[in-house]
Design an enzyme around this catalytic site. Structure first.
Site, PDB file in Angstrom:
ATOM      1  CE  LYS A  77      -2.595  -0.971   3.751  1.00 31.67           C
ATOM      2  NZ  LYS A  77      -2.585  -2.371   4.105  1.00 31.67           N
ATOM      3  CB  THR A 138       4.668 -11.769  -7.442  1.00 33.85           C
ATOM      4  OG1 THR A 138       3.273 -12.116  -7.419  1.00 33.85           O
ATOM      5  CG2 THR A 138       5.150 -11.941  -8.868  1.00 33.85           C
ATOM      6  CG  ASP A 140       0.039 -12.836  -7.931  1.00 34.86           C
ATOM      7  OD1 ASP A 140      -0.483 -13.657  -7.150  1.00 34.86           O
ATOM      8  OD2 ASP A 140      -0.020 -11.604  -7.752  1.00 34.86           O
ATOM      9  N   GLY A 183      -3.467 -15.431  -7.134  1.00 31.88           N
ATOM     10  CA  GLY A 183      -2.813 -15.305  -8.434  1.00 31.88           C
ATOM     11  C   GLY A 183      -3.069 -13.965  -9.097  1.00 31.88           C
ATOM     12  CD  GLU A 235      -6.632 -13.766  -5.998  1.00 33.97           C
ATOM     13  OE1 GLU A 235      -7.128 -13.740  -4.868  1.00 33.97           O
ATOM     14  OE2 GLU A 235      -5.537 -13.232  -6.269  1.00 33.97           O
ATOM     15  CD  GLN A 280      -2.879 -19.582  -2.448  1.00 41.09           C
ATOM     16  OE1 GLN A 280      -2.890 -19.810  -3.638  1.00 41.09           O
ATOM     17  NE2 GLN A 280      -3.809 -18.843  -1.862  1.00 41.09           N
TER      18      GLN A 280
END
Ligand code: F6P
Length: 355
Positions: A77, A138, A140, A183, A235, A280
């Site tokens: 953030k 990441t 992802d 992800g 997701e 995860q």
């Protein structure tokens, strides 16, 4: 020449970040360089005095390599170019970060981040004349240029283990188990864990699905005498009408429950959902992430030592190379609908929602 370099982790945490930190400190130490850890990403450089911790090799004698998270802390953030202030306004605080960086007498910066963080760090580096090298991380795995980003392997391990744990209970109760995984906009975790964990159905945002295909797969399994099915859903897979399942905070969440209900309605099969969430991210790093993280960490220091800057170190073709940062992050790396993962899944008769 002896150097003093800054090191920060930014964006969502993941397995392998401490391995990266260890490798940077170790390699820098061998070159006689000092490493200053910056806490909570760029937030550490907004604090006055800057929130930092000197990092030395002896700190890594214990179990840090084996631990999840990041010992430096991180944040996903507070973009410093549009920092959310208490009064609700957004302020450009990039100048404060550059000022703190300079006050620390740093010669260069290594930043570990995903595409969003890396883009911010690159902009800061350009503005402040900072020598910068990035390391992709990441869960992802969507930093376009690299085959593996730090954290991905651990997330795939966790998701695979979840399917391993769901299979016996699915079979015991004759149920369809739906596992929702993270992800962000990409389906890398879902497709890899789906293949490794023997899923029957894998839904990813890169491949549009039809509910009839999913229902047909479940009836084919029944015809074969199978009393259960395993489905894994990324997701970001949209609902049938095309909208994403999002929480009140704008994060993805809820698509697993949506599918469990649709599957019950379409097939009459009793369904349950498991939302894997942040386990995860926080799990102990897998050996692969410790390896990738340390290889990238060493390479990042060596890239700076070679006098290069504005580069990203990436894993490619069984090696690590450094590439221009802008090229590496210009496009997110989605799952290739014609790539190895999808071909493998189709070859295993996994239902991807379109077959
Ligand atoms: O980008 C990493 C990631 O874990 C995504 O997979 C997920 O959508 C998001 O971060 C969750 O963010 P937060 O930790 O803010 O809930």
């Amino acid at each position: 020449m002896a150097k003093k370099i800054g090191l920060l982790t930014s964006g969502g945490d993941c397995g392998g970040l401490n391995a990266v930190i260890r490798a940077v400190v170790s390699r820098a130490g061998m070159l006689g360089w000092e490493v200053i850890g910056i806490e909570e990403g760029t937030h550490g450089l907004l604090a006055r005095p800057p929130a930092i911790q000197p990092l030395t090799t002896s700190m890594f004698d214990g179990d840090i390599l084996r631990r999840g998270g990041t010992l430096l802390g991180t944040t996903n953030k507070g973009n410093p170019f549009a920092f959310p202030m208490e009064d609700g306004t957004k302020k450009d605080r990039s100048g404060e970060i550059i000022e703190a960086y300079k006050s620390l007498g740093l010669d260069a910066l290594i930043g570990v981040g995903g595409d969003g963080s890396l883009a911010i760090l690159q902009k800061l580096a350009a503005q402040g004349g900072i020598k910068f090298v990035g390391i992709p991380k990441t869960i992802d795995n969507d930093v376009g240029a690299t085959e593996f980003s730090v954290g991905y392997a651990t997330a795939v391990d966790v998701a695979t283990q979840a399917l391993d744990n769901l299979q016996p209970t699915a079979a015991s109760h004759s149920r369809v188990m739906v596992l929702e995984v993270m992800g962000r906009d990409a389906g890398h975790i879902a497709i890899a864990a789906g293949i490794a964990g023997g899923a029957d159905i894998v839904l990813i945002p890169e491949i549009p699905y039809k509910m009839e295909r999913i229902a047909a797969k479940i009836s084919r399994l029944r015809d074969l005498g199978r009393n259960f099915a395993l489905a894994i859903v990324a997701e970001a897979v949209p609902r049938i009408e095309g909208t994403a399942a999002e929480t009140a905070t704008g994060r993805f969440g809820g698509i697993g429950r949506y599918f469990a209900q649709l599957i019950e309605e379409a097939t009459g099969a009793e369904s349950r959902v498991t939302v894997l969430g942040h386990v995860q991210r926080g799990a102990p790093p897998s050996p692969q992430d410790r390896l990738v993280g340390q290889a990238l960490g060493v390479a990042a220091v060596d890239t700076l030592a070679a006098g290069k800057s504005d580069r990203l170190v990436i894993w490619q073709n069984r090696d690590i190379i450094d590439v221009p940062l802008s090229d590496a992050i210009k496009a997110p790396g989605a799952v290739d609908p014609n790539g190895l993962m999808i071909r493998t899944a189709r070859g295993l008769d996994i239902c991807l929602g379109d077959n």
